[in-house]
Design a protein around this motif. Structure first.
Motif, mmCIF file in Angstrom:
data_model
loop_
_atom_site.group_PDB
_atom_site.id
_atom_site.type_symbol
_atom_site.label_atom_id
_atom_site.label_comp_id
_atom_site.label_asym_id
_atom_site.label_seq_id
_atom_site.Cartn_x
_atom_site.Cartn_y
_atom_site.Cartn_z
ATOM 1 N N LEU A 35 18.102 111.327 -15.895
ATOM 2 C CA LEU A 35 17.484 112.612 -16.205
ATOM 3 C C LEU A 35 16.832 112.545 -17.584
ATOM 4 C CD1 LEU A 35 20.431 114.979 -15.147
ATOM 5 C CD2 LEU A 35 18.403 114.390 -13.792
ATOM 6 N N THR A 36 15.932 113.477 -17.849
ATOM 7 C CA THR A 36 15.322 113.526 -19.179
ATOM 8 C C THR A 36 16.368 114.024 -20.184
ATOM 9 O OG1 THR A 36 14.600 115.828 -19.032
ATOM 10 C CG2 THR A 36 13.077 114.129 -18.160
ATOM 11 N N LYS A 37 16.091 113.819 -21.458
ATOM 12 C CA LYS A 37 17.015 114.250 -22.507
ATOM 13 C C LYS A 37 17.249 115.769 -22.412
ATOM 14 C CE LYS A 37 17.746 114.142 -27.470
ATOM 15 N NZ LYS A 37 17.206 113.756 -28.773
ATOM 16 N N HIS A 38 16.185 116.528 -22.204
ATOM 17 C CA HIS A 38 16.279 117.984 -22.095
ATOM 18 C C HIS A 38 17.140 118.386 -20.888
ATOM 19 C CE1 HIS A 38 15.080 122.142 -22.652
ATOM 20 N NE2 HIS A 38 14.631 122.195 -21.411
ATOM 21 N N GLN A 39 16.899 117.744 -19.750
ATOM 22 C CA GLN A 39 17.689 118.031 -18.554
ATOM 23 C C GLN A 39 19.165 117.700 -18.787
ATOM 24 O OE1 GLN A 39 15.462 115.546 -15.820
ATOM 25 N NE2 GLN A 39 14.704 117.350 -14.712
ATOM 26 N N ARG A 40 19.429 116.548 -19.409
ATOM 27 C CA ARG A 40 20.809 116.152 -19.682
ATOM 28 C C ARG A 40 21.519 117.185 -20.553
ATOM 29 N NH1 ARG A 40 18.627 110.949 -20.594
ATOM 30 N NH2 ARG A 40 18.930 111.214 -22.834
ATOM 31 N N GLN A 41 20.839 117.659 -21.589
ATOM 32 C CA GLN A 41 21.442 118.640 -22.499
ATOM 33 C C GLN A 41 21.825 119.922 -21.754
ATOM 34 O OE1 GLN A 41 22.353 118.375 -25.773
ATOM 35 N NE2 GLN A 41 23.260 120.381 -25.437
ATOM 36 N N ILE A 42 20.911 120.429 -20.960
ATOM 37 C CA ILE A 42 21.173 121.662 -20.216
ATOM 38 C C ILE A 42 22.275 121.442 -19.174
ATOM 39 C CG2 ILE A 42 20.169 123.288 -18.544
ATOM 40 C CD1 ILE A 42 17.615 123.195 -20.283
ATOM 41 N N TYR A 43 22.204 120.324 -18.479
ATOM 42 C CA TYR A 43 23.193 120.038 -17.440
ATOM 43 C C TYR A 43 24.589 119.871 -18.042
ATOM 44 C CZ TYR A 43 24.394 118.674 -12.697
ATOM 45 O OH TYR A 43 24.919 118.647 -11.426
ATOM 46 N N GLU A 44 24.675 119.207 -19.175
ATOM 47 C CA GLU A 44 25.964 119.055 -19.849
ATOM 48 C C GLU A 44 26.516 120.407 -20.286
ATOM 49 O OE1 GLU A 44 25.550 116.226 -23.039
ATOM 50 O OE2 GLU A 44 25.147 114.583 -21.654
ATOM 51 N N ASN A 45 25.634 121.283 -20.752
ATOM 52 C CA ASN A 45 26.078 122.619 -21.153
ATOM 53 C C ASN A 45 26.666 123.394 -19.975
ATOM 54 O OD1 ASN A 45 25.426 122.428 -23.877
ATOM 55 N ND2 ASN A 45 23.365 123.227 -23.598
ATOM 56 N N ILE A 46 26.089 123.230 -18.803
ATOM 57 C CA ILE A 46 26.593 123.917 -17.607
ATOM 58 C C ILE A 46 27.881 123.264 -17.110
ATOM 59 C CG2 ILE A 46 26.151 124.225 -15.116
ATOM 60 C CD1 ILE A 46 24.662 126.300 -16.582
ATOM 61 N N VAL A 47 27.853 121.950 -16.918
ATOM 62 C CA VAL A 47 28.960 121.255 -16.252
ATOM 63 C C VAL A 47 30.138 121.008 -17.192
ATOM 64 C CG1 VAL A 47 29.625 119.136 -15.036
ATOM 65 C CG2 VAL A 47 27.435 120.215 -14.547
ATOM 66 N N TYR A 48 29.868 120.507 -18.376
ATOM 67 C CA TYR A 48 30.965 120.111 -19.267
ATOM 68 C C TYR A 48 31.385 121.211 -20.236
ATOM 69 C CZ TYR A 48 30.145 115.414 -17.545
ATOM 70 O OH TYR A 48 30.004 114.317 -16.746
ATOM 71 N N ASP A 49 30.414 121.962 -20.749
ATOM 72 C CA ASP A 49 30.736 122.987 -21.739
ATOM 73 C C ASP A 49 30.976 124.355 -21.104
ATOM 74 O OD1 ASP A 49 30.381 120.989 -23.625
ATOM 75 O OD2 ASP A 49 28.282 121.531 -23.995
ATOM 76 N N ASN A 50 30.666 124.469 -19.803
ATOM 77 C CA ASN A 50 30.893 125.700 -19.046
ATOM 78 C C ASN A 50 30.209 126.918 -19.678
ATOM 79 O OD1 ASN A 50 31.911 126.928 -16.755
ATOM 80 N ND2 ASN A 50 33.795 127.559 -17.773
ATOM 81 N N LEU A 51 29.008 126.698 -20.208
ATOM 82 C CA LEU A 51 28.240 127.813 -20.772
ATOM 83 C C LEU A 51 27.515 128.553 -19.650
ATOM 84 C CD1 LEU A 51 26.657 126.144 -23.944
ATOM 85 C CD2 LEU A 51 28.730 127.517 -23.807
ATOM 86 N N SER A 52 27.235 129.802 -19.867
ATOM 87 C CA SER A 52 26.511 130.591 -18.871
ATOM 88 C C SER A 52 25.011 130.303 -18.975
ATOM 89 C CB SER A 52 26.755 132.084 -19.091
ATOM 90 O OG SER A 52 26.105 132.505 -20.279
ATOM 91 N N LEU A 53 24.295 130.679 -17.948
ATOM 92 C CA LEU A 53 22.842 130.504 -17.958
ATOM 93 C C LEU A 53 22.230 131.258 -19.136
ATOM 94 C CD1 LEU A 53 22.007 130.936 -14.151
ATOM 95 C CD2 LEU A 53 22.240 128.804 -15.434
ATOM 96 N N GLY A 54 22.732 132.461 -19.386
ATOM 97 C CA GLY A 54 22.219 133.266 -20.496
ATOM 98 C C GLY A 54 22.463 132.628 -21.848
ATOM 99 N N GLU A 55 23.651 132.050 -22.026
ATOM 100 C CA GLU A 55 23.970 131.386 -23.296
ATOM 101 C C GLU A 55 23.056 130.189 -23.534
ATOM 102 O OE1 GLU A 55 28.756 132.139 -23.820
ATOM 103 O OE2 GLU A 55 28.096 130.707 -22.281
ATOM 104 N N ILE A 56 22.832 129.427 -22.501
ATOM 105 C CA ILE A 56 21.972 128.247 -22.621
ATOM 106 C C ILE A 56 20.531 128.678 -22.855
ATOM 107 C CG2 ILE A 56 21.084 126.201 -21.433
ATOM 108 C CD1 ILE A 56 23.801 126.178 -19.894
ATOM 109 N N ALA A 57 20.092 129.686 -22.137
ATOM 110 C CA ALA A 57 18.719 130.189 -22.299
ATOM 111 C C ALA A 57 18.483 130.610 -23.748
ATOM 112 C CB ALA A 57 18.464 131.349 -21.353
ATOM 113 N N GLN A 58 19.430 131.330 -24.297
ATOM 114 C CA GLN A 58 19.291 131.791 -25.679
ATOM 115 C C GLN A 58 19.282 130.601 -26.642
ATOM 116 O OE1 GLN A 58 22.411 134.447 -26.925
ATOM 117 N NE2 GLN A 58 21.232 135.180 -28.674
#
Length: 120
Positions: free
Chosen positions: A18-41
């Motif tokens: 995956l791209t670096k940007h995709q990896r960062q977002i995916y890690e935030n969802i899967v590993y850090d359990n952040l919400s879509l809103g938290e990541i968006a912000q």
């Protein structure tokens, strides 16, 4: 919970594709359990954009597995190694009393080892 485990396993095997940007977002969802809103912000993008990226990542990672079958082979090898360990334990228990059983264990271990080598 099972979906998170599957996502984590797919990411462990194919995340580097995956791209670096995709990896960062995916890690935030899967590993850090952040919400879509938290990541968006955090990323300065819309919640919908985060959702779309995660969906695309899920699809890409699953497509990689469908084509390459690395996880399936890993799971198969892991199961065979577990079987070898069980046979080894049984062998140790029976080695003192039953020579024929020992030969049977040896044949089974060689067969499983050959199967593992074929999968590599």
């Amino acid at each position: 919970m099972e979906k998170i485990v599957e996502q984590g396993l797919l990411y462990d095997f194919y995340g580097e594709l995956l791209t670096k940007h995709q990896r960062q977002i995916y890690e935030n969802i899967v590993y850090d359990n952040l919400s879509l809103g938290e990541i968006a912000q955090e990323e300065g993008i819309s919640r919908q954009a985060v959702h779309d990226i995660v969906k695309r990542c899920d699809k890409s990672l699953q497509d990689y597995e469908d084509k390459l079958q690395l996880i399936a082979r890993f799971e198969s090898i892991k199961a065979k190694i577990s079987a070898i360990n069980r046979l080894s334990e049984q062998f140790e228990e029976d080695a003192r009393t039953d020579r024929d059983a020992c030969m049977s264990y040896s044949v089974q271990v060689r067969k499983l080892s050959a199967e593992i080598l074929q999968e590599l």
